[in-house]
Design a protein around this motif. Sequence first.
Motif, PDB file in Angstrom:
ATOM      1  N   ARG A   1      -5.686  -9.730  -2.158  1.00  0.00           N
ATOM      2  CA  ARG A   1      -7.045 -10.004  -2.607  1.00  0.00           C
ATOM      3  C   ARG A   1      -8.024  -9.634  -1.505  1.00  0.00           C
ATOM      4  N   PRO A   2      -9.221  -9.150  -1.830  1.00  0.00           N
ATOM      5  CA  PRO A   2      -9.668  -8.852  -3.202  1.00  0.00           C
ATOM      6  C   PRO A   2      -8.879  -7.688  -3.808  1.00  0.00           C
TER       7      PRO A   2
ATOM      8  N   ARG B   1      -5.471   0.723  -5.496  1.00  0.00           N
ATOM      9  CA  ARG B   1      -4.048   0.469  -5.254  1.00  0.00           C
ATOM     10  C   ARG B   1      -3.196   0.979  -6.408  1.00  0.00           C
ATOM     11  N   PHE B   2      -3.790   1.025  -7.613  1.00  0.00           N
ATOM     12  CA  PHE B   2      -3.026   1.389  -8.798  1.00  0.00           C
ATOM     13  C   PHE B   2      -3.292   2.822  -9.272  1.00  0.00           C
ATOM     14  N   ASN B   3      -4.256   3.490  -8.665  1.00  0.00           N
ATOM     15  CA  ASN B   3      -4.675   4.808  -9.163  1.00  0.00           C
ATOM     16  C   ASN B   3      -4.584   5.865  -8.070  1.00  0.00           C
TER      17      ASN B   3
ATOM     18  N   THR C   1      -3.706 -14.299   5.552  1.00  0.00           N
ATOM     19  CA  THR C   1      -4.892 -13.492   5.831  1.00  0.00           C
ATOM     20  C   THR C   1      -4.520 -12.389   6.803  1.00  0.00           C
ATOM     21  N   MET C   2      -4.862 -11.155   6.435  1.00  0.00           N
ATOM     22  CA  MET C   2      -4.520 -10.003   7.266  1.00  0.00           C
ATOM     23  C   MET C   2      -5.768  -9.184   7.535  1.00  0.00           C
ATOM     24  N   LYS C   3      -5.872  -8.672   8.748  1.00  0.00           N
ATOM     25  CA  LYS C   3      -7.043  -7.877   9.127  1.00  0.00           C
ATOM     26  C   LYS C   3      -6.640  -6.426   9.356  1.00  0.00           C
ATOM     27  N   PHE C   4      -7.298  -5.544   8.621  1.00  0.00           N
ATOM     28  CA  PHE C   4      -7.146  -4.104   8.799  1.00  0.00           C
ATOM     29  C   PHE C   4      -8.566  -3.550   8.974  1.00  0.00           C
TER      30      PHE C   4
ATOM     31  N   ILE D   1      -8.001  -8.962   4.174  1.00  0.00           N
ATOM     32  CA  ILE D   1      -7.418  -9.249   2.866  1.00  0.00           C
ATOM     33  C   ILE D   1      -6.660 -10.574   2.929  1.00  0.00           C
ATOM     34  N   HIS D   2      -6.489 -11.164   1.761  1.00  0.00           N
ATOM     35  CA  HIS D   2      -5.729 -12.392   1.613  1.00  0.00           C
ATOM     36  C   HIS D   2      -4.562 -12.057   0.689  1.00  0.00           C
ATOM     37  N   SER D   3      -3.391 -11.962   1.272  1.00  0.00           N
ATOM     38  CA  SER D   3      -2.249 -11.430   0.527  1.00  0.00           C
ATOM     39  C   SER D   3      -1.236 -12.511   0.163  1.00  0.00           C
TER      40      SER D   3
END
Length: 215
Positions: free
Chosen positions: A33-34, A39-41, A174-177, A182-184
Amino acid sequence: MTRKGFESFVEQLKLRLAEPLPGKKAQVEMAPRPIDERRFNENPERPPRKGGVMVLLYPDEGRIHVPLMKRPVYNGTHSGQVSFPGGAWEPMDIDLTHTALRETEEEIGIPQSAIEVLGHLSELFIIASNFKVLPTIGVVYEKPNFIPDPIEVARVLPMSLDVLYNEEQRKVKTMKFPPFTIHSPYYDVHGEVVWGATAMMLSELAAIMEQLIRK
């Protein structure tokens, strides 16, 4: 689960995989998230590479398991991450099922001839590495003897499918790139974080198994 019970489950799953799959609706449950629709296309101007992974089911101590593997640290997109056995399609491969079988033998030592193929989960596009991956569902009827490749595999992680329904092992990190945060959602498997594409594939498998249980 007895041997007979496992065999019955395998037959039911094989029939279910021949029907329409849950696809994105189930995958998105474990998507970071968000939600990023990219990611799908895939990008038609940059066609993705094709890959295949193996979701290998086997019985152990009355429960159904699947082997995951932790990749070693290297200079690449998926360094140190947890994944299914698998990799890129090679010209020698008949199809992506063969890719998954070949890579499973190479990476964790399970002979291709020992694996019965049941079907597939939905393809999933992985934007970080520009791969479109087909998960193959396979089965062996005894606990395998894993022989991990020391170059490609840091650790084999046998995972009971009970994890998919255990709320204590389904968490959010929570991950930072930079510049993104993002909150995974992830599955906690032997202290390892199983997130991203692997978690999304497992989420679809969980949805299918829930359907079988409700029958």
